[in-house]
Design a protein around this motif. Structure first.
Motif: not given
Length: 129
Positions: A1-26
């Motif tokens: 298997m070769t290495a798997i790489r992917e670039d991603r830019v996380f946004t504040q919207t990602d943080f907010d949506r994950f907080a709503a989904l997970s209940g972790d609104d720290n």
């Protein structure tokens, strides 16, 4: 298997949506005013948001894989708006249907590791690609 790489830019919207989904609104994740007064100076990603992105990458390359174990550390923060490299590398194949994988999230700009860990997966439904 070769290495798997992917670039991603996380946004504040990602943080907010994950907080709503997970209940972790720290406020360190979702409140820029609060976070500005912390040692981080701005909001930071949830650790499990980062791992969820890695797990999605694993599942795209190993359809049907089932996670058996995970061991994760978060040595540095991940901030919104920065390009991060998701990395998955094969460490070992302890059985024909098991893979031990190194997983990392690394800042593309300077190589800072923000998630470092390993996971064991069980393959189901055929070989990996």
């Amino acid at each position: 298997m070769t290495a798997i790489r992917e670039d991603r830019v996380f946004t504040q919207t990602d943080f907010d949506r994950f907080a709503a989904l997970s209940g972790d609104d720290n406020p360190i994740h979702v409140d820029p005013v609060f976070s500005a007064e912390t040692r981080f100076g701005r909001t930071v990603a949830h650790g499990m948001l980062l791992y969820t992105a890695l797990w999605g990458l694993v599942r795209r390359h190993f359809p049907g894989a089932v996670q058996e174990t995970q061991d994760l550390m978060f040595p540095a923060p991940t901030y919104a708006g920065e390009t991060m490299r998701l990395e998955v590398d094969l460490l070992d194949r302890p059985a024909p249907d098991r893979l031990d994988l190194a997983v990392r999230v690394v800042a593309a700009a300077d190589g800072t590791v923000t998630l470092d860990g390993r996971t064991r997966v069980r393959l189901t439904g055929g070989e990996f690609r």
